[in-house]
Design a protein around this motif. Sequence first.
Motif, PDB file in Angstrom:
ATOM      1  N   UNK A  64       0.849  -1.195   0.000  1.00 59.60           N
ATOM      2  CA  UNK A  64       0.000   0.000   0.000  1.00 59.60           C
ATOM      3  C   UNK A  64       0.878   1.235   0.000  1.00 59.60           C
ATOM      4  N   UNK A  65       0.366   2.285  -0.609  1.00 60.87           N
ATOM      5  CA  UNK A  65       1.052   3.579  -0.654  1.00 60.87           C
ATOM      6  C   UNK A  65       0.022   4.666  -0.358  1.00 60.87           C
ATOM      7  N   UNK A  66       0.331   5.534   0.570  1.00 56.01           N
ATOM      8  CA  UNK A  66      -0.527   6.675   0.888  1.00 56.01           C
ATOM      9  C   UNK A  66       0.305   7.939   0.691  1.00 56.01           C
ATOM     10  N   UNK A  67      -0.190   8.852  -0.129  1.00 60.77           N
ATOM     11  CA  UNK A  67       0.510  10.108  -0.395  1.00 60.77           C
ATOM     12  C   UNK A  67      -0.242  11.265   0.244  1.00 60.77           C
ATOM     13  N   UNK A  68       0.448  12.051   1.030  1.00 58.14           N
ATOM     14  CA  UNK A  68      -0.103  13.310   1.526  1.00 58.14           C
ATOM     15  C   UNK A  68       0.563  14.427   0.736  1.00 58.14           C
ATOM     16  N   UNK A  69      -0.146  14.927  -0.272  1.00 58.50           N
ATOM     17  CA  UNK A  69       0.372  16.009  -1.112  1.00 58.50           C
ATOM     18  C   UNK A  69      -0.475  17.266  -0.914  1.00 58.50           C
ATOM     19  N   UNK A  70      -1.040  17.413   0.270  1.00 57.73           N
ATOM     20  CA  UNK A  70      -1.946  18.533   0.531  1.00 57.73           C
ATOM     21  C   UNK A  70      -1.246  19.873   0.502  1.00 57.73           C
ATOM     22  N   UNK A  71       0.080  19.884   0.588  1.00 58.46           N
ATOM     23  CA  UNK A  71       0.814  21.146   0.505  1.00 58.46           C
ATOM     24  C   UNK A  71       1.225  21.480  -0.928  1.00 58.46           C
ATOM     25  N   UNK A  72       0.878  20.606  -1.880  1.00 58.01           N
ATOM     26  CA  UNK A  72       1.217  20.851  -3.280  1.00 58.01           C
ATOM     27  C   UNK A  72       0.103  21.651  -3.966  1.00 58.01           C
ATOM     28  N   UNK A  73       0.397  22.157  -5.150  1.00 55.39           N
ATOM     29  CA  UNK A  73      -0.588  22.905  -5.914  1.00 55.39           C
ATOM     30  C   UNK A  73      -1.771  22.004  -6.251  1.00 55.39           C
ATOM     31  N   UNK A  74      -2.978  22.475  -5.953  1.00 56.66           N
ATOM     32  CA  UNK A  74      -4.158  21.623  -6.087  1.00 56.66           C
ATOM     33  C   UNK A  74      -4.329  21.102  -7.500  1.00 56.66           C
ATOM     34  N   UNK A  75      -4.170  21.973  -8.492  1.00 52.73           N
ATOM     35  CA  UNK A  75      -4.426  21.579  -9.879  1.00 52.73           C
ATOM     36  C   UNK A  75      -3.254  20.850 -10.516  1.00 52.73           C
ATOM     37  N   UNK A  76      -2.120  20.755  -9.818  1.00 54.52           N
ATOM     38  CA  UNK A  76      -0.939  20.126 -10.411  1.00 54.52           C
ATOM     39  C   UNK A  76      -0.492  18.939  -9.550  1.00 54.52           C
ATOM     40  N   UNK A  77       0.197  19.221  -8.460  1.00 52.44           N
ATOM     41  CA  UNK A  77       0.720  18.146  -7.628  1.00 52.44           C
ATOM     42  C   UNK A  77      -0.355  17.290  -6.992  1.00 52.44           C
ATOM     43  N   UNK A  78      -1.376  17.943  -6.433  1.00 46.99           N
ATOM     44  CA  UNK A  78      -2.453  17.173  -5.810  1.00 46.99           C
ATOM     45  C   UNK A  78      -3.192  16.335  -6.854  1.00 46.99           C
ATOM     46  N   UNK A  79      -3.381  16.890  -8.037  1.00 46.43           N
ATOM     47  CA  UNK A  79      -4.098  16.167  -9.087  1.00 46.43           C
ATOM     48  C   UNK A  79      -3.321  14.951  -9.570  1.00 46.43           C
ATOM     49  N   UNK A  80      -2.007  14.932  -9.355  1.00 45.37           N
ATOM     50  CA  UNK A  80      -1.171  13.821  -9.821  1.00 45.37           C
ATOM     51  C   UNK A  80      -1.070  12.689  -8.811  1.00 45.37           C
ATOM     52  N   UNK A  81      -1.662  12.848  -7.634  1.00 46.92           N
ATOM     53  CA  UNK A  81      -1.436  11.906  -6.536  1.00 46.92           C
ATOM     54  C   UNK A  81      -1.832  10.477  -6.886  1.00 46.92           C
ATOM     55  N   UNK A  82      -3.000  10.280  -7.448  1.00 47.44           N
ATOM     56  CA  UNK A  82      -3.468   8.918  -7.746  1.00 47.44           C
ATOM     57  C   UNK A  82      -2.552   8.221  -8.742  1.00 47.44           C
TER      58      UNK A  82
END
Length: 658
Positions: A65-83
């Motif tokens: 399993x992998x869980x990414x917390x990218x909540x500090x990244x740009x919503x439309x860029x880094x956060x959108x790439x999380x999945x």
Amino acid sequence: MKNLSRRDFLKGSVAGAAALTLAHLGLGATARAAGLYTPGTYSATAQGMGTVLVTMTFSEDAITDVVLDVSAETASIGQAAADELKSQVLAAQAAEIDGVSGASITSKAVREAAAKCIAQAKGEIPIEVIGGAEEAEAGPADWLGTAPEIAEADIAETIETDFLVVGAGNGGLAAAAYAASKGYNTLVIEKGTEHARVRGWYGACDSQDMLDAGEAPMDRAAMRRELKKFSSGKTNLKTFSTWFNESADMHRFIKDCYAKYDPEAVLNVTAGDESHWPEPEKTGYFFPAEEHFWNSKLNRLDMFQQVIADAGNEILFSTPMVKLEQDETGRVTGVIAKKEDGSYLRINAKNGVLLATGGYPRNPVMMEALDPMGTAVTTYDNSWPGDTGDGIKAAKWIGAAMQAEPAPMLFDRGIVAPGVDAGYMTTAAGDKVFPATEGQFNIGSQPFLKVNRKGERFACETGTYDQMSYAAFNQPGHVYASIFDDNWREDVQVFHTIGCSAGTRNGIERADQMYQGQIEKGNAFEADTLEELADKLGFEGEAKETFLATVARYNELAEKGEDEDFGKLPYHLSKIEKAPFRGFWMGACLLTTEQGILIDENARAIDENREPIPGLFVTGDCSGGFFVNNYPCLMAGIAMGRTMTFGIKAVKVAFGEE
């Protein structure tokens, strides 16, 4: 109504992660199980735009399993790439992944953190203890700090140029392109991997295209009075005059560039009735016609890059400025920058340095220290990720003066779910981020009925973008709900808001699609009755009764055609009577900050004695004195027009054209 908070949950997550980590302490020193990994869950962090936290679970021989917390990244860029990034790690069973195009910084951070998790599971490095939420609540620290000391032995290379631009954004690239068109030897350095986001529309005063559209020359005295009024007299009207007098030349330069590089581009100017609210003499606001926008195949900043490259000049990406340098007379001679390999680079600039590094919206310490009110009412960060105040700090370190008051650019478009407060929340990795994942929800700027969590109306909904957010500072949670009915399509045509908020009335179908999308996400609501809408918005008990009474009172005022309670424009009153009824909660959407280094009318930075600092120029959001207290957005496109005008002005002054 229920008031939900994520802070306690995040603290619990940190505590849980710490407990898991402590359970594994010492395992690396003992013989591992027969498999590749010591089974368990491991966490690690790496620096992206903010802190990226990766938590990975291992069996003896696999990543499960992998869980990414990218909540500090740009919503439309880094956060959108999380999945996609999570899927890549699981598929690869390794940290060596391709990453996501356009999210290179976040992808790199995920690789680094995942590699550390794997090394922990193999017993190759100590367990990383993740903390930070408690420490992050300590409050704003010293935001300025001191200039770093760089030993001469650590400077690996020296470059000579006539003019140095720090920052490949709208102001920096406009300046560098103009310099290139004149044949001036100019270098640009940029800490990011690409140029900043283009702001397509810009304000220019009395351009020939605006005059050709039928507009009379601007009433410059009225414009000066308007900006003076909204800044409480604190603006530097000399800098305002520079924009007045030279923005038409700035526009003409851009037009010439398009004629060469994208001759099919079509210029649009916002003129006539489209450029102001109906009955302007009754609104109390002054809206001059000045907005210019290009429909083109070529992004304006991409075009500027071509101009620069064709002249043989260069842009060094991934090269952040570390500090400014001065000679014994105090003249700025250049900068020390950091190369991608970690070594230091000295850049000597004979004719001067232009700082075009943006504001500080991505620096939580600066935001809390310099603009606590703007911070408190914000729910969404729409700023450019690189805007962390670097240029402001570098100039302050050598004695430059800074605007004393904040001036954030806040839009009333930060949609949130019921119960979410405005202001920073703290991630499990310790970063401070705003809670909303959706911003620039354009319909938020429409002057519908607004109520607080008590169900009360609390302000006049007629106003500029930031005024409702500031009014909400005195309301619970610093958020408010927008309430309207199924007549909204007709209402927004009557409201006739201008600037970018006109996107709702000029794009009804798209606005409706956006609204339906927010319904699916649980951020916006439709209901057959007002009672049902109240329930969906989270109103309970007395607050629900107050909400229903508020709507009834508002309908009475709309029927009269006069807002006896708050003085709203009569044509901004619209009855709420036709189902389905609609509503959503929101706070401010932060675009940038306008509080920066004070400059004179020649784009020169000034010191604490209000004297120019030789060799140092500043433009854009890292400059100050133009907008003070707020960004009222009464003159559509003026911020971007100012930014590019002063970038070009700096080049003209540096090379003796003026």
